[in-house]
Design a protein around this motif. Structure first.
Motif, PDB file in Angstrom:
ATOM      1  N   HIS A  31       0.973  -1.408   0.134  1.00 29.91           N
ATOM      2  CA  HIS A  31      -0.201  -0.043  -0.022  1.00 29.91           C
ATOM      3  C   HIS A  31       1.002   1.085  -0.029  1.00 29.91           C
ATOM      4  N   GLU A  33      -0.057   5.214  -0.077  1.00 27.68           N
ATOM      5  CA  GLU A  33      -1.048   6.374  -0.113  1.00 27.68           C
ATOM      6  C   GLU A  33      -0.186   7.878  -0.317  1.00 27.68           C
ATOM      7  N   ASP A  39      -4.497   6.798  -3.891  1.00 29.80           N
ATOM      8  CA  ASP A  39      -4.142   5.991  -2.968  1.00 29.80           C
ATOM      9  C   ASP A  39      -4.072   4.683  -3.754  1.00 29.80           C
ATOM     10  N   THR A  53      -5.400   1.360  -8.361  1.00 34.43           N
ATOM     11  CA  THR A  53      -6.244   2.284  -7.240  1.00 34.43           C
ATOM     12  C   THR A  53      -6.210   1.145  -6.116  1.00 34.43           C
ATOM     13  N   ASN A  54      -6.268   1.774  -4.790  1.00 40.10           N
ATOM     14  CA  ASN A  54      -6.542   0.932  -3.549  1.00 40.10           C
ATOM     15  C   ASN A  54      -7.934   0.881  -3.196  1.00 40.10           C
ATOM     16  N   VAL A  55      -8.651   1.784  -3.967  1.00 41.30           N
ATOM     17  CA  VAL A  55     -10.252   1.957  -3.641  1.00 41.30           C
ATOM     18  C   VAL A  55     -10.903   1.013  -4.628  1.00 41.30           C
ATOM     19  N   CYS A  56     -12.035  -0.062  -3.799  1.00 39.27           N
ATOM     20  CA  CYS A  56     -12.697  -0.812  -4.607  1.00 39.27           C
ATOM     21  C   CYS A  56     -13.885   0.081  -5.280  1.00 39.27           C
ATOM     22  N   ARG A  60     -16.317   1.376  -2.446  1.00 41.95           N
ATOM     23  CA  ARG A  60     -15.353   2.678  -2.226  1.00 41.95           C
ATOM     24  C   ARG A  60     -14.543   2.442  -1.021  1.00 41.95           C
ATOM     25  N   ALA A  62     -11.002   1.087   0.825  1.00 39.33           N
ATOM     26  CA  ALA A  62      -9.559   1.517   0.432  1.00 39.33           C
ATOM     27  C   ALA A  62      -8.854   0.405   1.063  1.00 39.33           C
ATOM     28  N   TYR A  65      -4.989  -3.391  -1.489  1.00 42.45           N
ATOM     29  CA  TYR A  65      -3.809  -4.030  -1.108  1.00 42.45           C
ATOM     30  C   TYR A  65      -3.834  -5.205  -0.415  1.00 42.45           C
ATOM     31  N   CYS A  76     -10.855  -8.525  -3.432  1.00 45.22           N
ATOM     32  CA  CYS A  76     -11.128  -7.721  -2.237  1.00 45.22           C
ATOM     33  C   CYS A  76     -11.389  -8.325  -1.282  1.00 45.22           C
TER      34      CYS A  76
END
Ligand code: FES
Length: 113
Positions: A31, A33, A39, A53-56, A60, A62, A65, A76
């Motif tokens: 990860h 940020e 992120d 992106t770390n945001v699903c 949404r 995060a 990772y 996820c």
């Protein structure tokens, strides 16, 4: 931890240092940020570092990772949506992950462009 912003300009393109190459291992995410708008989740697939992106896109959250890595996919940890790490595509055909171009140089991973 605050990301220390180190930038290089190579061939007129901005390279932002993300982490050490050794930080990104096979079969688990790393990860980074950079700031509130950037992120990132880094993975190593077939020896090559990939960045999404770390945001699903589902709720949404995060935590991409921290998902389960297998055969070039990331699942996820929240509700098991699964994505191709290299393309960001959702394996079930829904919303995907944004991908970013990264390269390794001088033992670091850099975000390019
Ligand atoms: S938040 Fe990722 S699958 Fe629901």
């Amino acid at each position: 931890m605050m990301h220390d912003r180190v930038i290089r300009i190579i061939d007129g393109i901005e390279w932002l240092r993300l982490c050490r190459s050794i930080d990104v291992q096979a079969r688990r995410g790393f990860h980074v940020e950079v700031d509130i708008e950037l992120d990132l989740a880094l993975f190593r697939v077939d020896g090559i570092v990939r960045c999404v992106t770390n945001v699903c896109p589902h709720k949404r959250i995060a935590l991409i990772y921290d998902g389960f890595v297998e055969n070039g996919t990331i699942t996820c940890p929240m509700h098991a949506w699964q994505f191709d790490i290299c393309t960001g595509l959702n394996t079930a055909g829904g919303g995907g992950l944004k991908t970013y171009e990264v390269r390794e140089r001088d033992e670091y991973v850099w975000l390019v462009g």
